[in-house]
Design an enzyme around this catalytic site. Structure first.
Site, short mmCIF file in Angstrom:
data_model
loop_
_atom_site.label_atom_id
_atom_site.label_comp_id
_atom_site.label_asym_id
_atom_site.label_seq_id
_atom_site.Cartn_x
_atom_site.Cartn_y
_atom_site.Cartn_z
N SER A 172 2.91 5.24 0.47
CA SER A 172 3.23 4.00 1.18
C SER A 172 4.27 3.18 0.39
O SER A 172 5.39 3.66 0.18
CB SER A 172 1.93 3.23 1.43
OG SER A 172 2.12 2.22 2.39
N HIS B 261 -3.74 7.10 7.16
CA HIS B 261 -2.70 6.63 6.24
C HIS B 261 -3.04 6.92 4.78
O HIS B 261 -2.16 7.24 3.99
CB HIS B 261 -2.50 5.12 6.46
CG HIS B 261 -1.43 4.52 5.60
ND1 HIS B 261 -0.12 5.03 5.56
CD2 HIS B 261 -1.44 3.46 4.74
CE1 HIS B 261 0.61 4.30 4.73
NE2 HIS B 261 -0.17 3.35 4.21
N GLU C 268 0.42 -14.16 -3.54
CA GLU C 268 1.49 -15.10 -3.20
C GLU C 268 2.85 -14.40 -3.17
O GLU C 268 3.62 -14.53 -2.20
CB GLU C 268 1.51 -16.26 -4.20
CG GLU C 268 2.52 -17.34 -3.84
CD GLU C 268 2.46 -18.54 -4.76
OE1 GLU C 268 3.39 -19.37 -4.68
OE2 GLU C 268 1.52 -18.65 -5.55
#
Length: 265
Positions: free
Chosen positions: A91, A246, A187
């Protein structure tokens, strides 16, 4: 500026270039521990598993791009005096591996991209919702770890409905001085998520042997991606593992290991 990445080494006797595993978004080097041990046994090669910046035990940074993550891995290869390696990335780690191979092909003997293509992934991902759910989790201080984990799971479950995915996300829950936090830099990841879902523009292809190893039940590599795969990776082979989603290496670990070993021959 490249960052010093955290990594684990699984030693093997073979003199061929080692395998370097790069995990996916919200993962860590521990995701491939069992796979690494099995590959040392099967191939004899040394295996490294690496934490990306803003993940696991690697440093946090406000910068999050494939170019930056590629430079981090290049720094690690130089630090360990590895002139060549086999890059295996899942990924986000697959896009990092592809970026490195396209930037510095001489460093990469072979390339394996696990369930990701060199195209945008925005339409097939739920990660934006996962990250938002993780940021909303609130856990009281100084409670037992088992209780904290259960509370976090309860708060994630309305959004992250698949238990295996919740367990994967919960590997990021850590305790420090009685307080529970996420060890991933949510964040920075959230701020750069659109960039992470995309892929840099490259013109020159990577000429080496390449395997795109996908799950048959996953939407991340489709026939629409084949032209771009063939343009950037002309020696690419595309293989689907039946019954895998996945997280191919977790869903069908033995088939995954066999596919990697066959590719190394």
């Amino acid at each position: 500026r490249p960052l010093p990445l955290s990594y684990m080494v699984f030693d093997g006797p073979a003199l061929q270039p080692p395998l370097v595993f790069l995990h996916g978004l919200l993962g860590s080097k521990g995701n491939f521990r069992a796979i690494a041990r099995a590959l040392v046994q099967r191939s004899g090669r040394k295996v490294l598993t690496v934490d990306a910046r803003n993940h696991g035990e690697s440093p946090h940074s406000p910068v999050m791009s494939y170019e930056a993550m590629s430079l981090d891995v290049q720094r690690l290869l130089r630090q360990l005096h590895l002139p060549k390696c086999v890059l295996v990335g899942h990924s986000m780690g697959g896009k990092t591996a592809m970026t490195l191979a396209l930037q510095q092909p001489d460093l990469v003997e072979r390339l394996v991209s696990v369930d990701i293509s060199p195209t945008e992934s925005v339409t097939v991902t739920d990660f934006q919702a996962y990250i938002a759910a993780m940021r909303r989790v609130s856990i009281p201080a100084r409670i037992p770890r088992s209780t904290a984990r259960r509370l976090a799971e309860d708060q994630l479950s309305p959004v992250v409905q698949v238990s295996a995915v919740r367990q994967f996300l919960l590997t990021n829950l850590v305790e420090s001085e009685g307080r529970y936090t996420w060890r991933v830099n949510l964040e920075a990841i959230s701020h750069h998520l659109a960039k992470i879902m995309g892929f840099p523009v490259f013109h020159a292809p990577y000429p080496g042997p390449t395997l795109f190893l996908a799950g048959s039940d996953s939407p991340y590599i489709s026939s629409e991606d084949y032209p771009e795969i063939e343009r950037l990776f002309p020696e690419a082979e595309i293989q689907y593992i039946p019954g895998a989603g996945h997280w191919v290496h977790a869903d069908k670990s033995q088939e995954f290991i066999t596919a990697i070993c066959n590719f190394l021959l």
